[in-house]
Design a protein around this motif. Structure first.
Motif, PDB file in Angstrom:
ATOM      1  N   HIS A  56       0.823  -1.202   0.000  1.00 52.45           N
ATOM      2  CA  HIS A  56       0.000   0.000   0.000  1.00 52.45           C
ATOM      3  C   HIS A  56       0.859   1.254   0.000  1.00 52.45           C
ATOM      4  O   HIS A  56       0.547   2.235  -0.705  1.00 52.45           O
ATOM      5  CB  HIS A  56      -0.924  -0.003   1.219  1.00 52.45           C
ATOM      6  CG  HIS A  56      -1.627   1.304   1.448  1.00 52.45           C
ATOM      7  ND1 HIS A  56      -2.699   1.718   0.674  1.00 52.45           N
ATOM      8  CD2 HIS A  56      -1.380   2.304   2.343  1.00 52.45           C
ATOM      9  CE1 HIS A  56      -3.096   2.907   1.095  1.00 52.45           C
ATOM     10  NE2 HIS A  56      -2.316   3.284   2.104  1.00 52.45           N
ATOM     11  N   ASP A  57       1.943   1.267   0.763  1.00 55.01           N
ATOM     12  CA  ASP A  57       2.814   2.435   0.828  1.00 55.01           C
ATOM     13  C   ASP A  57       3.482   2.697  -0.517  1.00 55.01           C
ATOM     14  O   ASP A  57       3.556   3.837  -0.986  1.00 55.01           O
ATOM     15  CB  ASP A  57       3.879   2.235   1.904  1.00 55.01           C
ATOM     16  CG  ASP A  57       3.282   1.948   3.268  1.00 55.01           C
ATOM     17  OD1 ASP A  57       2.331   2.647   3.654  1.00 55.01           O
ATOM     18  OD2 ASP A  57       3.759   1.011   3.939  1.00 55.01           O
ATOM     19  N   ARG A  64       0.900   3.876  -3.161  1.00 58.33           N
ATOM     20  CA  ARG A  64       0.566   5.298  -3.023  1.00 58.33           C
ATOM     21  C   ARG A  64       1.691   6.184  -3.564  1.00 58.33           C
ATOM     22  O   ARG A  64       1.434   7.208  -4.214  1.00 58.33           O
ATOM     23  CB  ARG A  64       0.310   5.622  -1.554  1.00 58.33           C
ATOM     24  CG  ARG A  64      -0.174   7.049  -1.317  1.00 58.33           C
ATOM     25  CD  ARG A  64      -0.494   7.279   0.136  1.00 58.33           C
ATOM     26  NE  ARG A  64       0.665   7.063   1.001  1.00 58.33           N
ATOM     27  CZ  ARG A  64       0.676   7.329   2.291  1.00 58.33           C
ATOM     28  NH1 ARG A  64      -0.413   7.793   2.884  1.00 58.33           N
ATOM     29  NH2 ARG A  64       1.758   7.107   3.004  1.00 58.33           N
ATOM     30  N   ARG A 113       0.480   8.346  -6.978  1.00 54.41           N
ATOM     31  CA  ARG A 113       0.210   9.770  -6.778  1.00 54.41           C
ATOM     32  C   ARG A 113       0.733  10.623  -7.929  1.00 54.41           C
ATOM     33  O   ARG A 113       0.233  11.713  -8.172  1.00 54.41           O
ATOM     34  CB  ARG A 113       0.817  10.252  -5.464  1.00 54.41           C
ATOM     35  CG  ARG A 113       2.325  10.417  -5.466  1.00 54.41           C
ATOM     36  CD  ARG A 113       2.845  10.819  -4.105  1.00 54.41           C
ATOM     37  NE  ARG A 113       4.282  10.968  -4.068  1.00 54.41           N
ATOM     38  CZ  ARG A 113       4.910  12.125  -4.259  1.00 54.41           C
ATOM     39  NH1 ARG A 113       4.201  13.219  -4.478  1.00 54.41           N
ATOM     40  NH2 ARG A 113       6.227  12.189  -4.218  1.00 54.41           N
ATOM     41  N   SER A 156      -3.756   5.504 -10.891  1.00 51.05           N
ATOM     42  CA  SER A 156      -3.457   6.935 -10.832  1.00 51.05           C
ATOM     43  C   SER A 156      -4.388   7.721 -11.734  1.00 51.05           C
ATOM     44  O   SER A 156      -4.899   8.791 -11.353  1.00 51.05           O
ATOM     45  CB  SER A 156      -1.999   7.166 -11.248  1.00 51.05           C
ATOM     46  OG  SER A 156      -1.668   8.534 -11.229  1.00 51.05           O
ATOM     47  N   ARG A 193      -7.926   7.766 -10.204  1.00 45.82           N
ATOM     48  CA  ARG A 193      -8.006   8.742  -9.108  1.00 45.82           C
ATOM     49  C   ARG A 193      -8.144  10.154  -9.646  1.00 45.82           C
ATOM     50  O   ARG A 193      -8.887  10.976  -9.106  1.00 45.82           O
ATOM     51  CB  ARG A 193      -6.753   8.637  -8.228  1.00 45.82           C
ATOM     52  CG  ARG A 193      -6.687   7.382  -7.375  1.00 45.82           C
ATOM     53  CD  ARG A 193      -5.337   7.270  -6.672  1.00 45.82           C
ATOM     54  NE  ARG A 193      -5.260   6.081  -5.846  1.00 45.82           N
ATOM     55  CZ  ARG A 193      -5.622   6.040  -4.569  1.00 45.82           C
ATOM     56  NH1 ARG A 193      -6.058   7.148  -3.974  1.00 45.82           N
ATOM     57  NH2 ARG A 193      -5.540   4.924  -3.876  1.00 45.82           N
ATOM     58  N   TRP A 216      -0.981  13.627  -1.406  1.00 39.59           N
ATOM     59  CA  TRP A 216       0.232  13.375  -0.636  1.00 39.59           C
ATOM     60  C   TRP A 216       0.166  14.163   0.658  1.00 39.59           C
ATOM     61  O   TRP A 216       0.015  15.384   0.650  1.00 39.59           O
ATOM     62  CB  TRP A 216       1.463  13.776  -1.436  1.00 39.59           C
ATOM     63  CG  TRP A 216       2.768  13.412  -0.778  1.00 39.59           C
ATOM     64  CD1 TRP A 216       3.701  14.262  -0.276  1.00 39.59           C
ATOM     65  CD2 TRP A 216       3.282  12.089  -0.573  1.00 39.59           C
ATOM     66  NE1 TRP A 216       4.764  13.554   0.226  1.00 39.59           N
ATOM     67  CE2 TRP A 216       4.538  12.210   0.058  1.00 39.59           C
ATOM     68  CE3 TRP A 216       2.788  10.815  -0.863  1.00 39.59           C
ATOM     69  CZ2 TRP A 216       5.308  11.103   0.412  1.00 39.59           C
ATOM     70  CZ3 TRP A 216       3.564   9.723  -0.518  1.00 39.59           C
ATOM     71  CH2 TRP A 216       4.808   9.859   0.102  1.00 39.59           C
TER      72      TRP A 216
END
Length: 407
Positions: A284-285, A288, A292, A380, A383, A392
């Motif tokens: 997940h980290d 992201r 982003r 991405s 989103r 972020w």
């Protein structure tokens, strides 16, 4: 009916064979015609130390960095630099005591002088990081430095890194000298994703093309690594940095483009003595981190997105698929080009795995990692179209109104 099925099978076999051959051809092109992107020997050039050391101001934008600051900021304050240098940490609206912790760390050790300041919330059209950089550069210019070192709050520098950067810039006549920090690789997901992240970046922006190493002229290709960017102060003014790139989510690449746009010279390579201390322990980290900015990298263009997805599939997913299908159907014309493409792919990845001190058996797994990156890129874009933009640390950045400014 049987004849129709036979014709369909023949068509399917022909398609798989052609696509497999195209993938192998793509890998031959990448191997020899893409600036030898897969090599990891582009390191900081050998330098001659200048007779007089120029003054340098270090600008560190920081937002909620209390967890990593103790491992990074002391390394900046402890720089063994013969000339005048000082550090400006710009607290970008932190809620975890980043600014106070920075002052406490400076009190605990002797070293370069530290100034901690806060610019307040960024106005419309600015990313928070670049607004902080603008404030830091403004403070630094009152000292009239010859160089600015822009570095992130999670980057740890060897004690001699600043002097080596300055010596390289002076010796080579570069306006920008940037090192891609060695990212942390400890968890399972970091091992799978992080070396590939740098590998893909180098494929997009071959380091030899950027700086003109190996005796060749630099091309128009421009990129930098935001964790460690030494920049001539007068070039920053000519290029209007950071104002000209104020909305850029991928600010390091935008900075390098702006510098090359005013005739500046840029050097980018891998670091030996610069490390990121930020952990990305979970998928997940890492997801992201990539998602982003992935669609911003594609200039928020759906056609470029479609081309990227097709390209990733052809280059990274077709080879293992061709091997499986070719072996299952006894189609040697698909099997062998697919296997050769997979072998070249894995072979070009070995250097990056060695650089990150990872087991070489990870190389054949690159198609799996590429598939993850494909999904991250699509995510991405989704989103973005849902209005969530590049998010972020509590801020969301929508598509800029003037994309041309980034270039």
């Amino acid at each position: 009916m049987g004849q129709t099925a036979h014709v369909s099978a023949d068509v399917w076999t022909a398609v798989v064979t052609v696509v497999s051959a195209l993938s192998f051809a793509a890998w031959l092109w990448l191997l020899f015609a893409r600036g030898f992107f897969w090599r990891t020997d582009v390191r900081l050039p050998v330098q001659e130390e200048p007779d007089a050391w120029p003054s340098v101001c270090v600008v560190v934008p920081a937002r909620d960095e209390a967890a990593v600051l103790p491992a990074a900021l002391p390394s900046l304050l402890a720089q063994d630099y013969p000339g005048r240098a000082e550090v400006f940490l710009i607290d970008d609206g932190s809620t975890d005591g980043t600014g106070g912790l920075a002052c406490e760390l400076a009190r605990r050790q002797e070293g370069l002088p530290l100034t901690v300041a806060s610019p307040g919330e960024p106005p419309a059209g600015w990313t928070g990081k670049l607004w902080a950089v603008r404030h830091g550069v403004g403070l630094a210019r009152t000292r009239e430095p010859e160089y600015l070192l822009l570095t992130d709050a999670d980057i740890a520098h060897a004690p001699d890194n600043l002097r080596r950067l300055v010596a390289a810039a002076r010796t080579g006549g570069y306006d920008v000298v940037s090192q891609m920090a060695r990212l942390r690789v400890e968890s399972v997901w970091e091992r799978l994703v992080v070396p590939a992240f740098v590998y893909f970046f180098a494929q997009l922006y071959p380091f030899r093309w950027i700086g003109g190493t190996d005796g060749r002229r630099a091309t128009r290709t421009a990129a930098a690594a935001g964790g460690c960017v030494l920049l001539r102060a007068d070039t920053a003014e000519r290029a209007r940095i950071p104002d000209a790139i104020r909305h850029a989510v991928i600010d390091d690449v935008a900075l390098a483009r702006a510098v090359k746009g005013v005739g500046g010279r840029v050097w980018l390579g891998l670091a030996d003595r610069v490390d990121s201390v930020r952990p990305y322990p979970r998928l997940h980290d890492l997801w992201r981190m990539v998602s982003r900015s992935a669609y911003a990298q594609l200039r928020h263009n759906p056609l470029v997105l479609a081309g990227t997805v097709v390209g990733l599939a052809l280059v990274y997913l077709v080879p293992p698929a061709a091997v499986v299908v070719g072996a299952a159907t006894a189609n040697a014309a698909a099997l062998f080009p697919g296997a050769a493409a997979w072998l070249v792919m894995a072979g070009t990845y070995l250097s990056m795995l060695r650089y990150y001190r990872q087991p070489l058996w990870l190389a054949p797994l690159l198609p799996f990692t590429a598939f993850l990156y494909l999904l991250m890129t699509v995510d991405s874009a989704m989103r973005h179209y849902r209005g969530r933009g590049a998010a972020w640390k509590g801020r969301t950045y929508a598509r800029p109104g003037a994309v041309a400014d980034e270039g």
